[in-house]
Design a protein around this motif. Structure first.
Motif, mmCIF file in Angstrom:
data_model
loop_
_atom_site.group_PDB
_atom_site.id
_atom_site.type_symbol
_atom_site.label_atom_id
_atom_site.label_comp_id
_atom_site.label_asym_id
_atom_site.label_seq_id
_atom_site.Cartn_x
_atom_site.Cartn_y
_atom_site.Cartn_z
ATOM 1 N N LYS B 29 1.987 5.502 4.589
ATOM 2 C CA LYS B 29 1.123 5.882 5.700
ATOM 3 C C LYS B 29 -0.043 4.913 5.817
ATOM 4 N N GLU B 30 -0.592 4.864 6.997
ATOM 5 C CA GLU B 30 -1.684 3.919 7.218
ATOM 6 C C GLU B 30 -2.855 4.187 6.285
ATOM 7 N N LYS B 31 -3.419 3.121 5.780
ATOM 8 C CA LYS B 31 -4.600 3.141 4.921
ATOM 9 C C LYS B 31 -4.406 3.980 3.660
ATOM 10 N N GLU B 32 -3.191 3.968 3.169
ATOM 11 C CA GLU B 32 -2.934 4.701 1.934
ATOM 12 C C GLU B 32 -2.573 3.701 0.840
ATOM 13 N N ILE B 33 -2.788 4.100 -0.400
ATOM 14 C CA ILE B 33 -2.282 3.305 -1.518
ATOM 15 C C ILE B 33 -1.094 4.052 -2.082
ATOM 16 N N LEU B 34 0.081 3.453 -1.924
ATOM 17 C CA LEU B 34 1.281 4.102 -2.434
ATOM 18 C C LEU B 34 1.732 3.372 -3.688
ATOM 19 N N GLY B 35 1.829 4.101 -4.776
ATOM 20 C CA GLY B 35 2.313 3.501 -6.015
ATOM 21 C C GLY B 35 3.827 3.591 -6.067
ATOM 22 N N LEU B 36 4.460 2.483 -6.476
ATOM 23 C CA LEU B 36 5.915 2.480 -6.603
ATOM 24 C C LEU B 36 6.219 2.205 -8.064
ATOM 25 N N ILE B 37 6.773 3.201 -8.745
ATOM 26 C CA ILE B 37 7.006 3.034 -10.182
ATOM 27 C C ILE B 37 8.453 3.318 -10.527
ATOM 28 N N GLY B 38 8.801 3.036 -11.742
ATOM 29 C CA GLY B 38 10.147 3.271 -12.228
ATOM 30 C C GLY B 38 10.400 2.385 -13.423
ATOM 31 N N PRO B 39 11.390 2.761 -14.249
ATOM 32 C CA PRO B 39 11.680 1.947 -15.423
ATOM 33 C C PRO B 39 12.168 0.556 -15.011
ATOM 34 N N ASN B 40 12.248 -0.347 -15.966
ATOM 35 C CA ASN B 40 12.734 -1.704 -15.667
ATOM 36 C C ASN B 40 14.104 -1.636 -15.007
ATOM 37 N N GLY B 41 14.287 -2.442 -13.968
ATOM 38 C CA GLY B 41 15.575 -2.493 -13.291
ATOM 39 C C GLY B 41 15.810 -1.341 -12.340
ATOM 40 N N ALA B 42 14.761 -0.604 -12.027
ATOM 41 C CA ALA B 42 14.930 0.549 -11.145
ATOM 42 C C ALA B 42 15.075 0.126 -9.687
ATOM 43 N N VAL B 225 8.823 7.335 -7.140
ATOM 44 C CA VAL B 225 9.466 6.929 -8.389
ATOM 45 C C VAL B 225 10.915 6.548 -8.123
ATOM 46 N N LEU B 226 11.310 5.390 -8.590
ATOM 47 C CA LEU B 226 12.696 4.944 -8.475
ATOM 48 C C LEU B 226 13.326 4.944 -9.850
ATOM 49 N N ASP B 227 14.623 5.255 -9.881
ATOM 50 C CA ASP B 227 15.370 5.136 -11.130
ATOM 51 C C ASP B 227 16.800 4.755 -10.775
ATOM 52 N N PHE B 228 17.315 3.715 -11.358
ATOM 53 C CA PHE B 228 18.638 3.193 -11.026
ATOM 54 C C PHE B 228 18.858 3.099 -9.522
ATOM 55 N N GLY B 229 17.868 2.600 -8.807
ATOM 56 C CA GLY B 229 18.017 2.363 -7.372
ATOM 57 C C GLY B 229 17.926 3.606 -6.505
ATOM 58 N N GLN B 230 17.605 4.737 -7.130
ATOM 59 C CA GLN B 230 17.474 5.948 -6.328
ATOM 60 C C GLN B 230 16.073 6.507 -6.429
ATOM 61 N N LYS B 231 15.651 7.129 -5.326
ATOM 62 C CA LYS B 231 14.333 7.746 -5.364
ATOM 63 C C LYS B 231 14.463 9.086 -6.067
ATOM 64 N N ILE B 232 13.636 9.295 -7.084
ATOM 65 C CA ILE B 232 13.737 10.575 -7.787
ATOM 66 C C ILE B 232 12.481 11.418 -7.623
ATOM 67 N N ALA B 233 11.412 10.833 -7.090
ATOM 68 C CA ALA B 233 10.216 11.633 -6.847
ATOM 69 C C ALA B 233 9.345 10.943 -5.819
ATOM 70 N N ASP B 234 8.558 11.732 -5.100
ATOM 71 C CA ASP B 234 7.675 11.212 -4.056
ATOM 72 C C ASP B 234 6.593 12.262 -3.858
ATOM 73 N N ASP B 235 5.492 12.081 -4.546
ATOM 74 C CA ASP B 235 4.475 13.138 -4.491
ATOM 75 C C ASP B 235 3.114 12.597 -4.932
ATOM 76 N N SER B 236 2.162 13.513 -5.024
ATOM 77 C CA SER B 236 0.835 13.093 -5.493
ATOM 78 C C SER B 236 0.932 12.709 -6.968
ATOM 79 N N PRO B 237 0.031 11.849 -7.439
ATOM 80 C CA PRO B 237 0.119 11.395 -8.834
ATOM 81 C C PRO B 237 0.214 12.546 -9.829
ATOM 82 N N GLY B 238 -0.563 13.571 -9.615
ATOM 83 C CA GLY B 238 -0.587 14.678 -10.558
ATOM 84 C C GLY B 238 0.769 15.353 -10.683
ATOM 85 N N LYS B 239 1.396 15.593 -9.523
ATOM 86 C CA LYS B 239 2.678 16.287 -9.551
ATOM 87 C C LYS B 239 3.792 15.413 -10.116
#
Lengths: 339, 258
Positions: B29-42, B225-239
């Motif tokens: 979304k506009e003016k947001e900081i979106l973190g994209l995480i996941g293990p190596n090779g995700a 959060v990505l894992d093996f090329g799939q999205k497994i989570a998309d939420d606020s950092p806490g959740k």
């Protein structure tokens, strides 16, 4: 070994506008007076000194400046640069003998032909990189020569005879043996080419080429239209080669495919690498030395090329970046060190 | 929150038989900081590569500001407003820091080679403005004093920041940061987090790949959060931190649970 390039750059940068103009004028005067030094140590045995100044020296310098845009600035390995030289020369040969146009009228046409062929070659070739690009350009250089060798209209192996000399301009007569007039004319062309390259290097185009040379993918991902700038480098390089070709034909009055072999491409490439890829003054110095040396040592006849080769090998070992490597000083650091 | 700047819709990326991304959908979304995480090779960097046009996606769609990005030249994508940094630093080493940034600011400029050659006033004025702008950006990321140094001679941390300044030079709306804190010590990471927030506050949208969890959780508004090329989570950092699937992806499944 003292750093000539930095010394030179320092002197230049410390001058004001007036100082620079004076320096530049002095430089041009010295270079322009070279034809008068025939009787001195500079003299070339056997070959006529003034004629050596025109070809190979001045001609090599012009071509090396052109090739430096392609190889030194943009990092595109072009092994067929002689093709643009040949295209310029054959344009002069053909139009000069078949039409009433004179050298000055043909010059822009020859440049345009070379630029056009630069685009024709560039569009397929510049989609490739590195070794592949080198091989394609190598092929292109040979194709142009072989076409000239087989096309009846271009005189096949006999080439084109009786190409006219340039007509008088500003009351200056060009005759077959007035080498110094040709030399001075070439000097004007060289100065124009230097102006063009320096101008572009300091601006957007220079930065784009520089970024392409160093990391083409990063350049493209940061918004540099890499393909377009590579074509521009090719086309500008070709234009300089074409201009040299037109003038060459108008000087020697006779051209044949044998004048445009791969060896010329390689020699010009050697000038660029030997002098200092990417640094226009280095490239010029390289071309002067590589153009001059074989004729200066002509008295040792058969061993000439051996010595020439040895000099290349030794120098490249001592100064792998060339005589005057590309400029890269860090101004602030120098200042800090000084204080 | 405001509207989406970029949307990935069912994006898949296959290399021969290897699936790097499988049906990934998310938006920034506009003016947001979106973190994209996941293990190596995700597939995190693959996401950057498909957005910037390095790879053509196998299926799906990427929409930036309402328009599809597929089949568009890489430099055009940058011109539309997407710029990135590189995980392995890829600066132009033989150029100064300032030149690195100016080269990227050239992205949107009209006056090209011919104008530059004849030194028309337009070109000269632009040149001056670009220099000032580039210096501002260097100051902004806190490395203004290094502007005349060659990029290859800069300290590592400065190079990382220069990568960011250079990407910002292209005037992006979306800034893609690929592990900007790699190799940083904890103090430097804190500094960087502040810089990233400052970038967002200046009006940029940030998509951030980062391995340092505390940094991601601290600066991100949302985390994918990505894992093996799939999205497994998309939420606020806490959740996301408490999501069992995320924990599983990072730590594996306890033996007695399976």
């Amino acid at each position: 070994m003292i750093n000539l390039r930095d010394k030179g750059a320092e002197i230049w940068e410390n001058q004001g506008r007036v100082g620079r103009v004076v320096l530049a004028l002095c430089g041009v005067t010295v270079v322009a007076s070279l034809p008068f030094l025939g009787g001195t140590i500079l003299n070339t045995p056997i070959a006529d000194y003034e004629s050596v100044l025109v070809y190979p020296i001045a001609m090599f310098v012009l071509m090396a400046i052109g090739l430096n845009i392609v190889i030194g600035k943009s990092g595109l390995l072009d092994l067929g640069y002689v093709a643009f030289f040949a295209i310029g020369a054959y344009t002069m040969g053909l139009l000069g003998t078949k039409t009433g146009l004179n050298t000055w009228e043909i010059l822009p046409i020859g440049i345009a032909m070379a630029m056009f062929s630069g685009i024709i070659l560039g569009i397929p070739a510049l989609k490739l990189r590195g070794d592949y690009l080198a091989i394609i350009t190598l092929g292109f250089g040979e194709i142009v020569r072989i076409v000239a060798l087989n096309l009846g209209a271009l005189g096949r192996s006999e080439g084109i005879l009786n190409i006219p000399t340039p007509p008088a301009i500003f009351g200056i007569e060009y005759t077959f043996d007035s080498h110094r007039i040709y030399y001075w004319t070439l000097l004007v062309l060289i100065l124009l080419a230097i102006w063009m390259v320096r101008r572009l290097s300091a601006r957007r185009a220079g930065r784009a080429w520089e970024s392409i040379r160093q990391d083409e993918d990063a350049a493209e991902l940061l918004g540099v239209p890499t393909f377009r700038y590579k074509i521009w480098a090719f086309v500008l390089g070709a234009s300089v080669g074409g201009a040299a070709g037109v003038f060459y034909a108008s000087k020697t009055l006779f051209i044949a495919p044998d004048n445009f072999t791969l060896q010329i491409s390689i020699l010009i490439l050697a000038c660029v690498v030997f002098g200092g890829m990417g640094n226009i003054w280095g490239v010029i110095l390289g071309a002067v030395i590589l153009g001059y040396l074989p004729d200066r040592i002509r008295f040792i006849s058969d061993a000439r090329l051996l010595v020439f080769g040895l000099v290349l090998v030794i120098m490249m070992n001592l100064r792998p970046d060339g005589l005057l490597p590309r400029k890269k000083r860090e101004k602030t650091i120098d200042k800090k060190d000084a204080t | 929150m405001s509207s989406s700047l970029i949307q990935l819709k069912n994006v898949s990326m296959k290399f021969g038989g290897v699936t790097a991304l499988s049906d990934v959908s998310f938006d920034v979304k506009e003016k947001e900081i979106l973190g994209l995480i996941g293990p190596n090779g995700a597939g995190k960097t693959t996401v950057f590569n498909v957005i910037t046009g390095v790879y053509q996606i196998t299926s799906g769609e990427i929409i930036f500001e309402g328009k599809s990005l597929s089949g568009i030249k890489r430099y055009e994508i940058t011109r539309r407003g997407v710029a990135r940094t590189f995980q392995s630093i890829r600066l132009w080493g033989d150029m100064t820091a300032l030149e690195n940034v100016i080269t990227a600011t050239d992205t949107h400029k009209k006056s090209g080679l011919v104008l530059g050659l004849f030194g028309f006033p337009v070109s000269r004025r632009e040149e001056k403005r670009d220099k000032a702008r580039a210096q501002e950006l260097l100051d902004f990321v806190g490395i203004g004093e290094y502007s005349d140094r060659l990029a290859k001679n800069l300290p590592y941390g400065v190079q990382r920041r220069l990568e960011i300044a250079r990407a910002m030079g292209a005037e992006p709306k979306l800034l893609l940061l690929d592990e900007p804190a790699a190799g940083f010590n904890p103090a430097e990471k804190v500094d960087l987090a502040a810089t990233i927030r400052k970038i967002r506050d200046a009006g940029y949208t940030v998509l951030l790949i980062e391995h340092d969890m505390s940094l991601v959780m601290k600066v991100s508004d949302r985390v994918v959060v990505l894992d093996f090329g799939q999205k497994i989570a998309d939420d606020s950092p806490g959740k996301v931190q408490d999501d069992p699937r995320v924990i599983e992806a990072y730590l594996g499944v306890p033996e007695n649970a399976s």
